[in-house]
Design a protein around this motif. Structure first.
Motif, PDB file in Angstrom:
ATOM      1  N   LEU A   1       0.814  -1.212   0.000  1.00 25.39           N
ATOM      2  CA  LEU A   1       0.000   0.000   0.000  1.00 25.39           C
ATOM      3  C   LEU A   1       0.846   1.260   0.000  1.00 25.39           C
ATOM      4  O   LEU A   1       2.008   1.263   0.404  1.00 25.39           O
ATOM      5  N   SER A   2       0.240   2.349  -0.462  1.00 26.73           N
ATOM      6  CA  SER A   2       0.885   3.659  -0.439  1.00 26.73           C
ATOM      7  C   SER A   2      -0.182   4.725  -0.219  1.00 26.73           C
ATOM      8  O   SER A   2      -1.387   4.441  -0.234  1.00 26.73           O
ATOM      9  N   MET A   3       0.223   5.963  -0.028  1.00 27.63           N
ATOM     10  CA  MET A   3      -0.723   7.053   0.190  1.00 27.63           C
ATOM     11  C   MET A   3      -1.637   7.254  -1.018  1.00 27.63           C
ATOM     12  O   MET A   3      -2.757   7.752  -0.893  1.00 27.63           O
ATOM     13  N   ALA A   4      -1.174   6.843  -2.182  1.00 29.61           N
ATOM     14  CA  ALA A   4      -1.996   6.972  -3.394  1.00 29.61           C
ATOM     15  C   ALA A   4      -3.245   6.094  -3.323  1.00 29.61           C
ATOM     16  O   ALA A   4      -4.215   6.336  -4.052  1.00 29.61           O
ATOM     17  N   ASP A   5      -3.219   5.072  -2.457  1.00 30.39           N
ATOM     18  CA  ASP A   5      -4.368   4.179  -2.316  1.00 30.39           C
ATOM     19  C   ASP A   5      -5.424   4.742  -1.372  1.00 30.39           C
ATOM     20  O   ASP A   5      -6.525   4.181  -1.270  1.00 30.39           O
ATOM     21  N   LEU A   6      -5.103   5.832  -0.667  1.00 28.10           N
ATOM     22  CA  LEU A   6      -6.009   6.345   0.354  1.00 28.10           C
ATOM     23  C   LEU A   6      -7.397   6.705  -0.192  1.00 28.10           C
ATOM     24  O   LEU A   6      -8.409   6.331   0.424  1.00 28.10           O
ATOM     25  N   PRO A   7      -7.524   7.420  -1.324  1.00 25.88           N
ATOM     26  CA  PRO A   7      -8.872   7.723  -1.846  1.00 25.88           C
ATOM     27  C   PRO A   7      -9.704   6.467  -2.123  1.00 25.88           C
ATOM     28  O   PRO A   7     -10.902   6.444  -1.854  1.00 25.88           O
ATOM     29  N   MET A   8      -9.062   5.429  -2.639  1.00 29.68           N
ATOM     30  CA  MET A   8      -9.774   4.184  -2.917  1.00 29.68           C
ATOM     31  C   MET A   8     -10.311   3.573  -1.621  1.00 29.68           C
ATOM     32  O   MET A   8     -11.486   3.178  -1.532  1.00 29.68           O
ATOM     33  N   PHE A   9      -9.472   3.501  -0.592  1.00 34.99           N
ATOM     34  CA  PHE A   9      -9.881   2.902   0.676  1.00 34.99           C
ATOM     35  C   PHE A   9     -10.957   3.747   1.362  1.00 34.99           C
ATOM     36  O   PHE A   9     -11.922   3.200   1.908  1.00 34.99           O
ATOM     37  N   LEU A  10     -10.813   5.065   1.333  1.00 39.68           N
ATOM     38  CA  LEU A  10     -11.807   5.934   1.960  1.00 39.68           C
ATOM     39  C   LEU A  10     -13.162   5.819   1.261  1.00 39.68           C
ATOM     40  O   LEU A  10     -14.209   5.801   1.913  1.00 39.68           O
ATOM     41  N   THR A  11     -13.131   5.727  -0.060  1.00 43.25           N
ATOM     42  CA  THR A  11     -14.377   5.562  -0.809  1.00 43.25           C
ATOM     43  C   THR A  11     -15.069   4.266  -0.416  1.00 43.25           C
ATOM     44  O   THR A  11     -16.287   4.238  -0.156  1.00 43.25           O
TER      45      THR A  11
END
Length: 274
Positions: A212-222
């Motif tokens: 994982l990376s910070m770029a995955d944060l929008p996907m996880f939050l959604t």
């Protein structure tokens, strides 16, 4: 920002929220939905587990009064202490067996055909449980459960490690077969879900953090947001539903859906990815 990826995350979140607390297997539906959406790589498997936390927040919100009163009374009241102990006892088997068998189960059983087969088997078990006489019920509320009742339900919950079995299905129907009323089994299933799913989500994120990376944060939050919203609606509906209905319709849904998946897999009409 990958809009298509966010749409897939939202769809998976809705699938998780709507199926987590019904006896129809959220993991099974996520595997099938991920296969159809092409959302089934290693990162997606971590996502599937992590967004369960959103669904759990919905349970905490719905049951907040009971949770709050238990926490307040925990230092002094015996009933609150017994309830908390029962939840802890019910949670332990999943921790032990999950650590021992989780890796092997993920490697060999997370396939659409396994999911479809367990859908069908679980449907027949629900039909059997619902046809038992009402006289077999001996526990009518979660506060009347004994530690042994909690341990038995916790052991039954471990069956849900097999995808397609359904965590809520195994605990609710298993609880009913063990003598709990439909309401008591459902309530305890929800309370047991809180430590079980939060623990699984945190452990999965930690274990697979290298993916994982910070770029995955929008996907996880959604996924978390849509999981929370759909689960909140589903839990509120289910608690009203069980007051006057049985789980028989879910049994027939499981059987029909499982047969459809098997037929489409064998005929090649749908390319279910393993």
């Amino acid at each position: 920002m990958d809009v298509v990826l966010l749409v897939k995350a939202a769809i998976m979140g809705v699938v998780e929220g709507l199926t987590e607390f019904l006896p129809i297997s959220s993991t099974g539906h996520l595997i099938l939905a991920g296969s159809l959406l092409g959302f089934d790589d290693a990162k997606a498997k971590v996502f599937d587990i992590a967004i369960q936390t959103g669904a759990i927040f919905a349970v905490i919100l719905v049951y907040w009064q009971k949770i709050r009163s238990t926490l307040v009374a925990l230092p002094t009241e015996r009933q609150a202490q017994r309830f908390a102990l029962n939840v802890f006892i019910g949670f332990l088997p999943a921790v032990v067996l999950g650590l021992l068998l989780g890796k092997a189960i993920k490697a060999h059983l997370f396939t659409p055909v396994v999911v479809a087969s367990t859908f069908i088997i679980g449907g027949f078990i629900i039909l059997w449980a619902e046809r038992r006489p009402a006289s077999a019920t001996r526990v009518h509320s979660v506060d009347a459960m004994t530690p042994l009742d909690a341990l038995k339900v916790g052991l039954v919950q471990c069956l849900a490690m097999i995808p397609g079995t359904s965590r809520s299905g195994s605990t609710i129907i298993g609880g009913m077969l063990l003598g709990l009323s439909r309401q008591a089994a459902t309530d305890f299933s929800f309370f047991l879900a809180i430590p079980t799913l939060i623990g699984a989500g945190v452990y999965s994120l930690y274990k697979e953090r290298a993916l994982l990376s910070m770029a995955d944060l929008p996907m996880f939050l959604t996924g978390l947001v849509f999981s929370f919203l759909s689960a909140w609606l589903c839990v509120r509906w289910l608690l009203r539903y069980i007051s006057t209905h049985s789980f028989v319709p879910f049994a027939y849904y499981r059987i029909v859906f499982g047969v459809v998946v098997l037929v489409t897999a064998w005929t090649g009409w749908v390319q279910w990815a393993d």
